[in-house]
Design an enzyme around this catalytic site. Structure first.
Site, mmCIF file in Angstrom:
data_model
loop_
_atom_site.group_PDB
_atom_site.id
_atom_site.type_symbol
_atom_site.label_atom_id
_atom_site.label_comp_id
_atom_site.label_asym_id
_atom_site.label_seq_id
_atom_site.Cartn_x
_atom_site.Cartn_y
_atom_site.Cartn_z
ATOM 1 N N HIS A 266 5.021 0.008 -3.092
ATOM 2 C CA HIS A 266 5.484 1.266 -2.625
ATOM 3 C C HIS A 266 4.778 1.531 -1.375
ATOM 4 O O HIS A 266 5.611 1.916 -0.063
ATOM 5 C CB HIS A 266 5.310 2.207 -3.460
ATOM 6 C CG HIS A 266 5.794 3.782 -3.239
ATOM 7 N ND1 HIS A 266 6.766 4.316 -3.412
ATOM 8 C CD2 HIS A 266 5.031 4.657 -2.360
ATOM 9 C CE1 HIS A 266 6.946 5.458 -2.851
ATOM 10 N NE2 HIS A 266 5.916 5.779 -2.345
ATOM 11 N N GLU A 267 3.322 1.494 -1.285
ATOM 12 C CA GLU A 267 2.658 1.664 -0.166
ATOM 13 C C GLU A 267 2.835 0.674 0.978
ATOM 14 O O GLU A 267 2.747 1.249 2.232
ATOM 15 C CB GLU A 267 1.286 1.939 -0.362
ATOM 16 C CG GLU A 267 0.680 3.087 -1.503
ATOM 17 C CD GLU A 267 1.288 4.432 -1.082
ATOM 18 O OE1 GLU A 267 1.444 4.803 0.063
ATOM 19 O OE2 GLU A 267 1.687 5.138 -2.192
ATOM 20 N N HIS A 270 5.659 2.096 3.101
ATOM 21 C CA HIS A 270 5.056 3.013 4.128
ATOM 22 C C HIS A 270 4.409 2.322 5.298
ATOM 23 O O HIS A 270 4.520 2.598 6.447
ATOM 24 C CB HIS A 270 4.066 4.179 3.474
ATOM 25 C CG HIS A 270 4.793 5.042 2.634
ATOM 26 N ND1 HIS A 270 5.679 5.950 3.082
ATOM 27 C CD2 HIS A 270 4.449 5.427 1.188
ATOM 28 C CE1 HIS A 270 6.051 6.643 1.882
ATOM 29 N NE2 HIS A 270 5.363 6.307 1.140
ATOM 30 N N GLU A 296 9.937 7.579 2.799
ATOM 31 C CA GLU A 296 10.052 7.221 1.243
ATOM 32 C C GLU A 296 11.224 6.347 1.188
ATOM 33 O O GLU A 296 11.409 5.369 0.144
ATOM 34 C CB GLU A 296 10.281 8.695 0.538
ATOM 35 C CG GLU A 296 9.134 9.334 0.036
ATOM 36 C CD GLU A 296 8.175 8.767 -0.778
ATOM 37 O OE1 GLU A 296 8.709 7.982 -1.640
ATOM 38 O OE2 GLU A 296 6.884 8.563 -0.333
#
Lengths: 502, 502
Positions: A266-267, A270, A296
């Site tokens: 997930h990160e 980003h 997101e």
């Protein structure tokens, strides 16, 4: 002065402003990773001071005058050029920020920095009372902040707009209302199917092996370690200190494999975004994502649409077995795939499956709007939380650590942020549908563990533009549609029809 | 306005100024510890911007006016009070800093930040040529900086004064000249004695055990982990981000035990100083050491006078044996003690023994004065270095990594800093003589591994005062003498008479 000189002068101030913001970013990163506890109070002072100085630099009369003088020049530029967009975005930010007193921002910076360790401790001890006075102060400050922008349609609008430029509360409520029934119906349908056994995910998974496997995967995604790093923190996050220094964090559950792995993925989404911004936008307000929902869309795409797909694990499961032979050696790929996609109403948002995740967000949106409106008092928040959990998910937290204290956001004053997670899910699916049209063999590439063209596509369509375009505009440029839930509902229905044989 | 309001306003600005300085301190700490290489250029910009903003805040007309208005008020205060000293020190700094253009400071910040990675790489590759243009730029900027303070007796004076307020080049040269003959004679006398065998120190010492032992010792010294931490870096240093957040770094040689241990003890001395400053001085320019020589008196006292003493190891050697039984199991205490005090002309300052250490400093002082005077060109520096090594120590480096590239200081623009190391040795010995008069059983306490009254004495006499007193004044208040080499020469002669049976 001629426009070129004005523009150079504006850029010079924006460079300094951005340098201050990036320094603040490091102060925050450090607070969450390595700062000794004794540093908390002075760190709050430092953040407050830098906030005040940066703000005053940005909303100075000089900047206002430069923007005014640059108007006719900007109108003659290609409207999509970096300079035209820089002037446009800066003008928007200038107008908005000029309405806020610097001291209010410094107070918010200090109050949230002070609240941080209290929240951490309160969460550890599952003791909301300890945190309550801090949250009361933060809510009051955030209401005061929102009220700077009167008149508005809704007091929550100015907060939302900080994370999602151009979007209104009513827009989000409409979008959410449009797919809530389908989402609830999907969860209900799944709940009638035989439950998936994921007990093998709940075993002892060595932290170092978890770390190494995660690093291996996101290196393949394209995360650039020369311009980034990963550390541990209580709440995973991504912080950019410039396009050459983008940092992600993760956290480990020794007894549950998916937690750290999907957090790292997930990160990484980003991080790829921040690393992919055009270097020409550095040291300006455009060195940023278009909005949090666009951010997101990236993180949740790499985490879920890619990271929880059968194609992905077709390639990586054999590799994972080399890390964890005793834990997973007798688990077939298909069983593993279903387990990491198990749907079950659960207490903690960041561990939630894709089918229930948006319900966690809807609950938070409802509560934070009520707090900001003044309809809900902070002291009544734990009860309201638990009631809403019952309504949305049919479960009640055992304590406040599992409930109202679980997220860092409110302690950081991030009201207006939560809806962007759900919007990000929607945008991610919209981008995905477009992507697999543009690159028809995408799924094959993923089956081969190849992500180069995936990340290149994202960089070209999203990353490199930084904050040049507002989120609705950006999504429309790519998909010819505004933010819309249909693609996401198609994606979810499709996926769970498969996983749960609906 | 009344003086109290003026003072409050002055403090407010100094608070903001100090917050900026502490933020810069973190930017530097991070650059040396965790920053990914890709972040170097933007980090330079950030440091330059914060330098410029902090400087302009400090030398503003407003601060000048406040200081002017506060003069009569300050004269009525107890001259040793915090407020009187704050006004005095701020006035001195204001006068000095007002003479420097902000852009020059920003240029220095940017040039040194850019030079940093180049120096690291040049050192790794033992390639001075790569570093040369950067050093040329830095020397030119530092000369330009010094020249802001014309007229002066010596162009090196303003540089020295930044680290050693009140001290002149001629003072340092006099002090050095006063003990150089004795120091050289001591080294010569030792060289005629049979050499000590320290081969057992050159074995494989596991890094984690080195780390743990060092942490154990400095915890006993009084280092407060709630308000501090230790990390690894290429060049060990201490950085304070406020009295609640003081960080030291160390580095490890896997095959030589003393390196990391004495580095950790050394930095702990700095760290105790920073942690011991009175909290009432926080967020002001007094939240700092009195000078670098006073700082070094602390670090070198804990490292050497305490850390290389027989009393210290009487307590800690048995503990060290538990960490490294196979390496040291058959080495008696006395043999170990002599080995860690072995005197041998060597290439690298930070690894130098106490007898030759000051010679390394004299050499650097000579060279950097010549650079700043313009008598020596940067391109000729490696040769000058090697010649001076031959003169002072009778040895020649095999390459520039072992020679002119070994220290971080010049790449950081720290001209004027080196002499403070030698002065710190002298002050440390002066304090030591006073301390063992005040606490007659000090050596017994050290034999018991007790450092509470040692550190409390230092805190009372030195640490808590922060930068309230100039170094000469502070030393005089404690010892009734100015900085003077006699105590140090007594200490050295005494010690080596024992170790080398002179």
């Amino acid at each position: 002065m001629n426009p070129e000189t004005n523009l150079a002068q504006l850029k010079n101030t924006l460079n300094e402003y951005t340098d201050l913001r990036k320094a603040m970013s490091l102060l925050v990163w450090d607070r969450e990773t390595y700062m000794p506890p004794g540093g908390a109070s002075e760190r709050g002072d430092q953040l407050a001071t830098l906030t005040r100085i940066a703000h005053l630099k940005f909303v100075s009369q000089e900047v206002g005058q430069l923007l005014e003088d640059l108007k006719p020049y900007a109108n003659e530029l290609d409207p999509d050029s970096d300079d035209a967009r820089l002037i446009k975005v800066t003008t928007r930010l200038y107008k908005k920020r000029s309405m806020v007193p610097a001291n209010l921002l410094a107070d918010i910076a200090k109050a949230t920095s002070d609240a941080h360790l209290v929240w951490e401790k309160a969460r550890e001890e599952a003791n909301f009372n300890e945190f309550q006075p801090h949250l009361e102060k933060i809510v009051a400050l955030r209401r005061q902040y929102a009220q700077c922008f009167k008149p508005y349609n809704h007091v929550y609008d100015p907060l939302l707009d900080d994370y999602e430029p151009g979007l209104k509360t009513v827009d989000v409520q409409k979008i959410f209302a449009a797919f809530k029934p389908q989402q609830v119906e999907l969860v209900r349908a799944i709940s009638k199917r035989p439950q998936i056994d994921d007990s093998f995910l709940h075993q002892n998974y060595n932290e170092k092996d978890q770390w190494d496997f995660g690093v291996e995967v996101i290196t393949r995604f394209g995360f650039d370690w020369h311009r980034g790093r990963q550390d541990k923190s209580t709440h995973p996050f991504t912080q950019s200190h410039g396009v050459g220094d983008v940092r992600i964090t993760t956290r480990f559950l020794q007894d549950f494999f998916p937690s750290a792995f999907f957090s790292t993925s997930h990160e990484c989404g980003h991080g790829l975004y921040a690393q992919g911004i055009d270097v020409n936008l550095s040291r300006t307000p455009l060195d940023n994502g278009a909005s949090m929902s666009i951010h997101e869309s990236q993180s949740r795409l790499y985490e879920n649409i890619v990271g929880r797909s059968l194609q992905f694990w077709t390639h990586f499961y054999p590799r994972l077995l080399e890390y964890f032979p005793s834990q997973l050696g007798d688990v077939p790929l298909d069983t593993f795939y279903k387990a990491i996609n198990k749907v079950e109403p659960s207490m903690v948002r960041v561990e939630a499956d894709e089918a229930t995740y948006n319900l966690h967000i809807m609950l938070r949106l409802e509560l934070e709007i009520a707090l900001i409106e003044g309809q809900l008092q902070v002291k009544d928040l734990p009860e309201a939380w638990n009631n809403a959990m019952q309504d949305y998910l049919g479960i009640t937290p055992a304590n406040d650590a599992q409930g109202v204290l679980q997220d860092i956001h409110w302690s950081s004053g991030l009201f207006g942020y939560f809806p962007t997670y759900a919007l990000g899910n929607l945008v991610g699916a919209q981008l995905w549908e477009k992507l697999i049209t543009d690159i028809p063999d995408m799924l094959d590439q993923i089956r081969q563990g190849e992500f180069e063209s995936l990340t290149a596509w994202m960089k070209d369509r999203i990353h490199r533009h930084g904050a040049k375009f507002e989120p609705q505009e950006l999504v429309h440029r790519i998909t010819e549609s505004k933010i819309d839930p249909d693609a996401y509902m198609r994606y979810l229905t499709n996926k769970y029809s498969d996983v749960y044989e609906l």
